[in-house]
Design a protein around this motif. Structure first.
Motif, PDB file in Angstrom:
ATOM      1  N   LYS A  61     104.783-106.179  91.814  1.00 34.75           N
ATOM      2  CA  LYS A  61     103.910-107.137  91.131  1.00 34.75           C
ATOM      3  C   LYS A  61     102.881-107.708  92.112  1.00 34.75           C
ATOM      4  CE  LYS A  61     104.171-111.175  88.131  1.00 34.75           C
ATOM      5  NZ  LYS A  61     105.071-112.155  87.505  1.00 34.75           N
ATOM      6  N   GLU A  62     103.307-108.032  93.328  1.00 31.18           N
ATOM      7  CA  GLU A  62     102.376-108.535  94.342  1.00 31.18           C
ATOM      8  C   GLU A  62     101.330-107.478  94.703  1.00 31.18           C
ATOM      9  OE1 GLU A  62     104.600-109.883  97.704  1.00 31.18           O
ATOM     10  OE2 GLU A  62     105.742-111.330  96.531  1.00 31.18           O
ATOM     11  N   ILE A  63     101.776-106.228  94.843  1.00 28.04           N
ATOM     12  CA  ILE A  63     100.844-105.144  95.169  1.00 28.04           C
ATOM     13  C   ILE A  63      99.836-104.958  94.041  1.00 28.04           C
ATOM     14  CG2 ILE A  63     100.694-102.646  95.487  1.00 28.04           C
ATOM     15  CD1 ILE A  63     103.361-102.826  97.011  1.00 28.04           C
ATOM     16  N   THR A  64     100.317-105.035  92.807  1.00 26.71           N
ATOM     17  CA  THR A  64      99.431-104.871  91.653  1.00 26.71           C
ATOM     18  C   THR A  64      98.408-105.997  91.592  1.00 26.71           C
ATOM     19  OG1 THR A  64     101.323-103.914  90.496  1.00 26.71           O
ATOM     20  CG2 THR A  64      99.418-104.462  89.172  1.00 26.71           C
ATOM     21  N   LYS A  65      98.825-107.212  91.890  1.00 25.55           N
ATOM     22  CA  LYS A  65      97.885-108.336  91.916  1.00 25.55           C
ATOM     23  C   LYS A  65      96.836-108.132  93.002  1.00 25.55           C
ATOM     24  CE  LYS A  65     100.842-111.987  90.038  1.00 25.55           C
ATOM     25  NZ  LYS A  65     101.538-113.255  90.321  1.00 25.55           N
ATOM     26  N   GLY A  66      97.256-107.635  94.165  1.00 25.74           N
ATOM     27  CA  GLY A  66      96.307-107.364  95.245  1.00 25.74           C
ATOM     28  C   GLY A  66      95.309-106.291  94.866  1.00 25.74           C
ATOM     29  N   SER A  68      94.382-105.513  91.832  1.00 26.99           N
ATOM     30  CA  SER A  68      93.512-106.088  90.803  1.00 26.99           C
ATOM     31  C   SER A  68      92.437-106.970  91.427  1.00 26.99           C
ATOM     32  CB  SER A  68      94.352-106.902  89.827  1.00 26.99           C
ATOM     33  OG  SER A  68      93.539-107.590  88.915  1.00 26.99           O
ATOM     34  N   LYS A  69      92.809-107.788  92.391  1.00 24.24           N
ATOM     35  CA  LYS A  69      91.836-108.657  93.062  1.00 24.24           C
ATOM     36  C   LYS A  69      90.799-107.826  93.804  1.00 24.24           C
ATOM     37  CE  LYS A  69      91.491-112.374  96.463  1.00 24.24           C
ATOM     38  NZ  LYS A  69      90.458-111.756  97.259  1.00 24.24           N
ATOM     39  N   GLU A  70      91.250-106.784  94.495  1.00 19.95           N
ATOM     40  CA  GLU A  70      90.337-105.929  95.243  1.00 19.95           C
ATOM     41  C   GLU A  70      89.380-105.200  94.297  1.00 19.95           C
ATOM     42  OE1 GLU A  70      88.647-104.624  98.656  1.00 19.95           O
ATOM     43  OE2 GLU A  70      90.375-105.939  98.577  1.00 19.95           O
ATOM     44  N   ALA A  71      89.884-104.758  93.152  1.00 16.73           N
ATOM     45  CA  ALA A  71      89.027-104.068  92.179  1.00 16.73           C
ATOM     46  C   ALA A  71      87.970-105.018  91.623  1.00 16.73           C
ATOM     47  CB  ALA A  71      89.872-103.493  91.059  1.00 16.73           C
ATOM     48  N   LYS A  72      88.362-106.260  91.330  1.00 17.44           N
ATOM     49  CA  LYS A  72      87.395-107.232  90.825  1.00 17.44           C
ATOM     50  C   LYS A  72      86.331-107.548  91.870  1.00 17.44           C
ATOM     51  CE  LYS A  72      90.482-109.506  87.547  1.00 17.44           C
ATOM     52  NZ  LYS A  72      91.250-110.725  87.238  1.00 17.44           N
ATOM     53  N   ASP A  73      86.745-107.714  93.118  1.00 14.15           N
ATOM     54  CA  ASP A  73      85.789-107.983  94.191  1.00 14.15           C
ATOM     55  C   ASP A  73      84.822-106.810  94.368  1.00 14.15           C
ATOM     56  OD1 ASP A  73      87.001-110.407  94.610  1.00 14.15           O
ATOM     57  OD2 ASP A  73      88.142-109.770  96.383  1.00 14.15           O
TER      58      ASP A  73
END
Length: 166
Positions: A61-66, A68-73
């Motif tokens: 879950k933490e990796i997926t959040k990371g 997702s954040k990187e993709a948005k950035d």
């Protein structure tokens, strides 16, 4: 709870080591206790595997959040980059349009200036390529061209008999 002290717990877990009676090695004489200990062991294994699975899920879950954040950035960066390229493209189009109208003007002074600039640039490029201008800067090349022109003028004046100040 009182039954706990009456039953041999070691024998229930590991089996009776003695060959007394009809029991075989590693088997307890009470099948109900053996089944219960086996269930408890399975429960402990299930609990440990469940804890391990929960840890892995939380890491995932933490990796997926990371991600997702990187993709948005990255997406926002690319959108900004696209806007900058659109602005640069429109500026280049307007510049090309202005240059086209300037060069199409008949007898225009600005058209002559563009042609003169291009001629000077080609001349400086030709001279720098003859002299191996990769080591020299354009300012040094222009200074050397200026110095060469001055020496040519001095040589022509000296051959004509005129005195040229140094």
């Amino acid at each position: 709870m009182t039954d706990r002290f009456k039953v041999d717990q070691r024998a229930a877990l590991f089996g009776n080591r003695s060959r007394a009676g009809n029991t075989s090695i590693g088997r307890s004489s009470n099948p109900d206790l053996e089944g219960q200990s086996h269930r408890e062991t399975l429960e402990q294994q299930n609990d440990s595997r469940l804890d391990d699975l929960q840890d892995r899920v939380s890491k995932l879950k933490e990796i997926t959040k990371g991600i997702s954040k990187e993709a948005k950035d990255s997406l926002s960066f690319l959108e900004g980059l696209g806007q900058h390229f659109e602005k640069a493209g429109s500026l280049l189009q307007s510049t090309v349009g202005k240059l086209t109208t300037m060069t199409q003007a008949k007898m225009g002074r600005s058209g002559m200036m563009v042609c003169g600039f291009l001629a000077v640039f080609v001349l400086l490029y030709f001279i720098s390529s003859l002299r191996g201008g990769a080591d020299e800067s354009p300012v040094e090349t222009a200074a050397s061209v200026n110095g060469a022109a001055t020496s040519l003028v001095q040589g022509a004046d000296a051959s004509a008999g005129a005195a040229v100040p140094p």
